[in-house]
Scaffold this motif. Structure first.
Motif, PDB file in Angstrom:
ATOM      1  N   CYS A 189       0.973  -1.362   0.003  1.00  0.00           N
ATOM      2  CA  CYS A 189      -0.149  -0.049   0.009  1.00  0.00           C
ATOM      3  C   CYS A 189       0.849   1.437   0.242  1.00  0.00           C
ATOM      4  CB  CYS A 189      -0.666   0.026   1.225  1.00  0.00           C
ATOM      5  SG  CYS A 189      -1.993   1.272   1.213  1.00  0.00           S
ATOM      6  N   TYR A 190       0.519   2.213  -0.810  1.00  0.00           N
ATOM      7  CA  TYR A 190       0.958   3.443  -0.805  1.00  0.00           C
ATOM      8  C   TYR A 190       0.969   4.329   0.383  1.00  0.00           C
ATOM      9  CZ  TYR A 190       2.324   2.827  -5.909  1.00  0.00           C
ATOM     10  OH  TYR A 190       3.069   2.254  -7.052  1.00  0.00           O
ATOM     11  N   ASN A 191      -0.298   4.153   0.899  1.00  0.00           N
ATOM     12  CA  ASN A 191      -0.453   5.076   1.977  1.00  0.00           C
ATOM     13  C   ASN A 191       0.149   4.618   3.387  1.00  0.00           C
ATOM     14  OD1 ASN A 191      -2.615   7.152   1.090  1.00  0.00           O
ATOM     15  ND2 ASN A 191      -3.664   5.390   0.427  1.00  0.00           N
ATOM     16  N   GLY A 192       0.671   3.158   3.494  1.00  0.00           N
ATOM     17  CA  GLY A 192       1.541   2.850   4.468  1.00  0.00           C
ATOM     18  C   GLY A 192       0.723   2.877   5.981  1.00  0.00           C
ATOM     19  N   GLY A 193      -0.628   2.615   5.877  1.00  0.00           N
ATOM     20  CA  GLY A 193      -1.301   2.485   7.038  1.00  0.00           C
ATOM     21  C   GLY A 193      -1.139   1.064   7.873  1.00  0.00           C
ATOM     22  N   ALA A 228      -3.641  -2.138   4.891  1.00  0.00           N
ATOM     23  CA  ALA A 228      -3.555  -1.795   3.317  1.00  0.00           C
ATOM     24  C   ALA A 228      -4.963  -1.037   2.924  1.00  0.00           C
ATOM     25  CB  ALA A 228      -3.378  -2.690   2.341  1.00  0.00           C
ATOM     26  N   CYS A 229      -4.803   0.104   2.429  1.00  0.00           N
ATOM     27  CA  CYS A 229      -5.825   0.876   2.088  1.00  0.00           C
ATOM     28  C   CYS A 229      -7.053   0.384   1.024  1.00  0.00           C
ATOM     29  CB  CYS A 229      -5.588   2.295   1.278  1.00  0.00           C
ATOM     30  SG  CYS A 229      -5.182   2.452  -0.337  1.00  0.00           S
ATOM     31  N   GLY A 230      -6.385  -0.451   0.101  1.00  0.00           N
ATOM     32  CA  GLY A 230      -7.207  -1.155  -0.906  1.00  0.00           C
ATOM     33  C   GLY A 230      -8.019  -0.347  -2.080  1.00  0.00           C
ATOM     34  N   ILE A 231      -7.404   0.932  -2.108  1.00  0.00           N
ATOM     35  CA  ILE A 231      -7.972   1.668  -3.110  1.00  0.00           C
ATOM     36  C   ILE A 231      -6.845   2.509  -4.129  1.00  0.00           C
ATOM     37  CG2 ILE A 231     -10.078   2.104  -2.037  1.00  0.00           C
ATOM     38  CD1 ILE A 231      -9.147   4.844  -1.290  1.00  0.00           C
ATOM     39  N   CYS A 232      -5.751   2.460  -3.677  1.00  0.00           N
ATOM     40  CA  CYS A 232      -4.613   2.999  -4.268  1.00  0.00           C
ATOM     41  C   CYS A 232      -4.055   1.904  -5.499  1.00  0.00           C
ATOM     42  CB  CYS A 232      -3.399   3.432  -3.456  1.00  0.00           C
ATOM     43  SG  CYS A 232      -2.472   2.076  -2.813  1.00  0.00           S
TER      44      CYS A 232
END
Length: 221
Positions: A186-190, A193-197
């Motif tokens: 994931c690009y958002n790094g939470g 995983a965000c599931g939308i990037c």
């Protein structure tokens, strides 16, 4: 034993590359990069993957990026996945040129025969430094710009995923026993995983194509 440097981000592709190098009998020398990315969580995944393979050394290099990408500039939002032409804002300028340059110098010091990088020209985000043309050009740099190349023993840039779909990559990883449960993409790094990037969607597409459940948790799926 023959040695290989692996560009290890902690994601699906680089971990699959690690599994390929391991299966081919290389002594593994993974390297990772802290380049100001918002998804620094991937570095923890890279450490976990390196530990899984019991590598002799895992080096993490720090590069001071100046921004220019949604992955390195907090003022630029990571967009949700969109199918449209052009290079997305998640492109990090010259990233693979820099990463491969570090890997090449390290490989010469080690006396390594190969560098593994998990680029793909099939299911990818459209980054110019993931295309076969780029890899071919960098291989020429290796041949003319290094001692190993000039002496007739150029280090080989290996791209085992270059012509694979994400589904085929997942199948290869599973066949090789790669620890996909330790990876993150994931690009958002939470925490999840965000599931939308872009990266999440391409990863999920791969697992769906392979008909295998992705072992990592998602916020949206």
């Amino acid at each position: 034993m023959k040695k290989a440097v692996i560009l290890l981000s902690g994601g699906l592709d680089s971990t699959t590359c690690m599994s390929v190098a391991h299966k081919e009998g290389y002594e593994l020398y993974p390297i990772s990069f802290n380049y100001g990315q918002r998804h620094k969580r991937e570095l923890e995944s890279a450490k976990a993957v390196a530990s899984f393979y019991k590598v002799k050394e895992h080096r993490i290099f720090t590069i001071d990026y100046v921004g220019g990408s949604a992955l390195t500039d907090s003022s630029i939002s990571v967009p949700a996945y969109q199918e449209k032409p052009g290079i997305p804002v998640t492109y990090v300028p010259a990233r693979n040129i820099l990463f491969l340059s570090y890997a090449l110098g390290y490989a010469e010091v080690l006396g390594a025969e190969a560098i593994f990088i998990g680029v793909s020209s099939i299911d990818y985000s459209g980054y110019p430094d993931c295309r076969p043309q780029f890899i071919e050009a960098f291989q020429k740099v290796v041949q003319v710009g290094t001692k190993a190349g000039v002496e007739g023993k150029p280090i080989s840039i290996k791209t085992p995923l270059i012509n694979l779909t994400k589904g085929e990559t997942v199948k290869l990883a599973i066949a090789n026993g790669a620890p996909l449960h330790l990876t993150t993409s994931c690009y958002n790094g939470g925490e999840k995983a965000c599931g939308i990037c872009d990266s999440c969607i391409l990863r999920l597409k791969g697992f769906e194509e392979a008909r295998v459940k992705d072992p990592i948790p998602y916020e949206n799926h």
